[in-house]
Design a protein around this motif. Structure first.
Motif, PDB file in Angstrom:
ATOM      1  N   LEU A   1       0.847  -1.345  -0.490  1.00  0.00           N
ATOM      2  CA  LEU A   1      -0.169  -0.010  -0.311  1.00  0.00           C
ATOM      3  C   LEU A   1       1.200   1.128  -0.250  1.00  0.00           C
ATOM      4  CD1 LEU A   1      -2.890  -0.769   2.042  1.00  0.00           C
ATOM      5  CD2 LEU A   1      -3.024  -1.022   0.182  1.00  0.00           C
ATOM      6  N   GLY A   2       2.002   0.892  -0.518  1.00  0.00           N
ATOM      7  CA  GLY A   2       2.564   2.086  -0.649  1.00  0.00           C
ATOM      8  C   GLY A   2       2.451   3.738  -1.725  1.00  0.00           C
ATOM      9  N   SER A   3       2.178   2.765  -2.908  1.00  0.00           N
ATOM     10  CA  SER A   3       1.322   4.090  -3.479  1.00  0.00           C
ATOM     11  C   SER A   3      -0.305   4.649  -3.162  1.00  0.00           C
ATOM     12  CB  SER A   3       2.238   3.314  -4.410  1.00  0.00           C
ATOM     13  OG  SER A   3       2.524   2.797  -4.794  1.00  0.00           O
ATOM     14  N   GLY A   4      -0.505   4.127  -2.144  1.00  0.00           N
ATOM     15  CA  GLY A   4      -1.915   4.412  -2.184  1.00  0.00           C
ATOM     16  C   GLY A   4      -2.317   3.378  -2.267  1.00  0.00           C
TER      17      GLY A   4
ATOM     18  N   ARG B   1       6.367  -1.303  -3.706  1.00  0.00           N
ATOM     19  CA  ARG B   1       5.400  -0.393  -3.495  1.00  0.00           C
ATOM     20  C   ARG B   1       5.045  -0.197  -2.335  1.00  0.00           C
ATOM     21  NH1 ARG B   1       0.369  -2.684  -7.131  1.00  0.00           N
ATOM     22  NH2 ARG B   1       1.464  -2.483  -9.148  1.00  0.00           N
ATOM     23  N   ALA B   2       6.271  -0.553  -1.127  1.00  0.00           N
ATOM     24  CA  ALA B   2       5.941  -0.640   0.024  1.00  0.00           C
ATOM     25  C   ALA B   2       5.914   0.646   0.791  1.00  0.00           C
ATOM     26  CB  ALA B   2       7.605  -1.085   1.103  1.00  0.00           C
ATOM     27  N   ARG B   3       4.869   0.603   1.585  1.00  0.00           N
ATOM     28  CA  ARG B   3       5.105   1.818   3.048  1.00  0.00           C
ATOM     29  C   ARG B   3       6.668   1.912   3.896  1.00  0.00           C
ATOM     30  NH1 ARG B   3       0.020   3.554   4.492  1.00  0.00           N
ATOM     31  NH2 ARG B   3       1.211   4.277   6.513  1.00  0.00           N
ATOM     32  N   PRO B   4       6.933   3.487   3.543  1.00  0.00           N
ATOM     33  CA  PRO B   4       7.841   3.814   3.748  1.00  0.00           C
ATOM     34  C   PRO B   4       8.377   3.680   5.394  1.00  0.00           C
ATOM     35  CG  PRO B   4       7.216   6.180   3.489  1.00  0.00           C
ATOM     36  CD  PRO B   4       6.500   4.843   2.607  1.00  0.00           C
TER      37      PRO B   4
END
Lengths: 367, 367
Positions: A88-91, A221-224
């Motif tokens: 969900l890193g890019s929403g 694509r990871a959330r930071p």
């Protein structure tokens, strides 16, 4: 020494040949003078064990070269958190097909962490007796992936097709699949999936190990704000040795993969055995007056066969007599009651035959 | 079958008696007809194994009743994330004493997740040869806890006292301790700590298991956005069985605890043996021309003894000849080079004697 027939849903039966080899190698692994448990995960001997396990798994499942295989920890439950952190890193929003208790746990964790989660289809209206068909799956406009549970271990409900996650705008999103209780039960087209994960304690090895198979374009694509050890990219780049992995469990998984390749003859052969085992048991249930299973035939799980007795006062004597007969762990999950026979790869056909004989005899006497 | 002497820093040597028992019980655990690996974690037999392990650990460490013992997964590295998630719920800043590579990993993960982290004292100026004294530890005004690494596995640097975390306003904050490589090496006053955590693969059991000992008033400080499985309160309330735990590793840990209680005679006896082993080896190093260890005597680790050879061209022959002599895994960590002999509980005194003899002989021939 006695080996009973073990129908446990997990941690589950392991092949006797695998346990014998683990026993024989326990104190001195092939002349190296130490146990696998005592090896540095960086040592040449251990790295060879780890790499062989991955190679055998790749061979068994015909995993394409653009997929990474990770050996990590925390069970499928930890993946309920790791998947949204990684994807969900890019929403966007996680979308789910709800087919029972394990799907709902994955949904709940995603909501707990990131608020939004869409149920794109659900088996709930059918009393969890039928898997939603492709046409019933309605993704949100902002869906970033579709999560499914291939086989519901508690409900005994299994997909009979590989779903696709298509947004209203026609864009197909990656398919993420919890395959804990069905992986390696038969051949698989890995290329249809973005992420496959599976807790080891059913068809892979001992509890505490999780295998993740991830397409490499999804590593970005990871959330930071993700805990470092959750990171698929970090694990992939570190060869699943970012920190000390569960070395002994990984070794045992490797022994199971070898057993599947060489003793069983691969996944087509394994699938044929599993199909036969399940067909026999469902036929015995359907042909009886005492036992029943409510699942739509096409969605009946080959791995977990739940059934109820017509008179629940017979549950206790059934379980007690089964245990006396060396048929262990037939009690259904505490959340649903009744019985459940798990027929994972390591449960031999003879165990199913013995169970069917016992069930018929019990029905004759008590039914 | 041969058992060599294994000085690995982790995964490390296990007691031969423990491995023998695991081997003998592998296919049929005490007449139950299945392996411990194949047991449901909810079964009476397995719950008895798990509870006995906890009871033995509580007895060994005299853990007070207001502390919870958790058996979880992911290694100490996962605790680097879990600790701040569990303790920073009411704000404040994590404070650290930096004594080497493992401290710095814990600091880095805390910063990665939550930005702020204060180094309250550091051994860096001494080249990591000396642990900061109590008077040198300066907490921030908003410190919520003080984290220390009891024993730096790579540097061989150990606390010789139990520090206190006192803020400038005089308030004492909980002490959190990574005890991965020294837990169970001797008696411990658990009541001085808020949280103790330890990866199993040194003095507890196989890799993949982590033991957390947490004071129960600290269960209420968690951040709400925490992955569910990180939660100390969740794990405590679920008896460490929120999801399937690493059942076999937990069982092996229990065998190690039994060995410590019954074969060794408890932690005072274990500490005496460990003190003797370490003293001998440091004396041999200090008495030689070829070998040296730079750590301040009071802070020398009893568990991990790093040393260098005066001429590093001798490193390769030293390691090759040691391995020939059945002395395994003496190579120092790849980040620092040189040698390291880890003398964990399961490394017998005879191993240390053999190592000292080998070192003397090697020096005579090559030094």
């Amino acid at each position: 020494m006695t080996r009973h027939f073990n129908f446990c849903a997990g941690p589950a039966a392991l092949p006797t040949a695998v346990l014998e080899r683990a026993r024989d190698e326990m104190l001195d692994y092939r002349g190296h003078g130490l146990s696998v448990m005592e090896m540095s995960h960086r040592s040449a001997e251990y790295v060879a064990i780890a790499e062989k396990a991955e190679a055998d798994l790749r061979e068994l499942l015909a995993i394409p070269a653009n997929y990474r295989v990770l050996f990590t920890q925390g069970g499928a439950t930890q993946q309920f958190a790791a998947v949204p952190f990684n994807l969900l890193g890019s929403g966007g929003t996680a979308n789910f097909v709800d087919t029972g208790i394990w799907s709902r746990k994955a949904i709940a964790e995603s909501r707990h962490l990131f608020g939004d989660a869409r149920v794109a289809a659900s088996s709930e209206a059918s009393g969890n007796t039928r898997v939603p068909q492709q046409g019933e799956i309605e993704l949100s406009h902002d869906a970033s992936y579709l999560h499914v549970t291939a086989n519901e271990t508690i409900g005994g409900l299994a997909f009979d097709y590989t779903p696709r996650g298509v947004r209203p705008d026609g864009v197909e999103v990656p398919l993420v699949c919890d395959m804990s209780s069905s992986i390696l039960s038969g051949p698989l087209d890995v290329s249809r999936y973005g992420v496959i994960y599976a807790g080891a304690q059913k068809n892979i090895g001992p509890a505490g190990l999780v295998v993740v198979i991830v397409r490499d374009d999804l590593l970005e694509r990871a959330r930071p704000d993700m805990p470092t050890l959750f990171g698929y990219k970090t694990l992939a780049e570190g060869g699943s040795m970012v920190n000390t992995p569960a070395t002994y469990s990984w070794y045992l998984a490797g022994l199971v993969f070898e057993w599947l390749r060489h003793d069983i003859g691969g996944l087509p052969a394994m699938e044929a055995i599993n199909a036969r085992k399940a067909a026999k048991l469902y036929a015995a249930i359907d042909g009886s007056e005492l036992y029943s299973n409510p699942i739509a035939p096409a969605n009946r799980s080959r791995m977990n066969v739940p059934f109820v007795l017509a008179d629940e006062r017979l549950d206790k004597p059934f379980l007690a007599e089964a245990e006396q007969a060396g048929l262990l762990n037939l009690k259904g999950h505490r959340s649903v009651g009744g019985m459940r026979a798990s027929l994972y790869n390591a449960v031999p056909e003879a165990a199913v035959d013995a169970l069917i004989d016992f069930m018929a005899d019990f029905e004759n006497r008590k039914g």
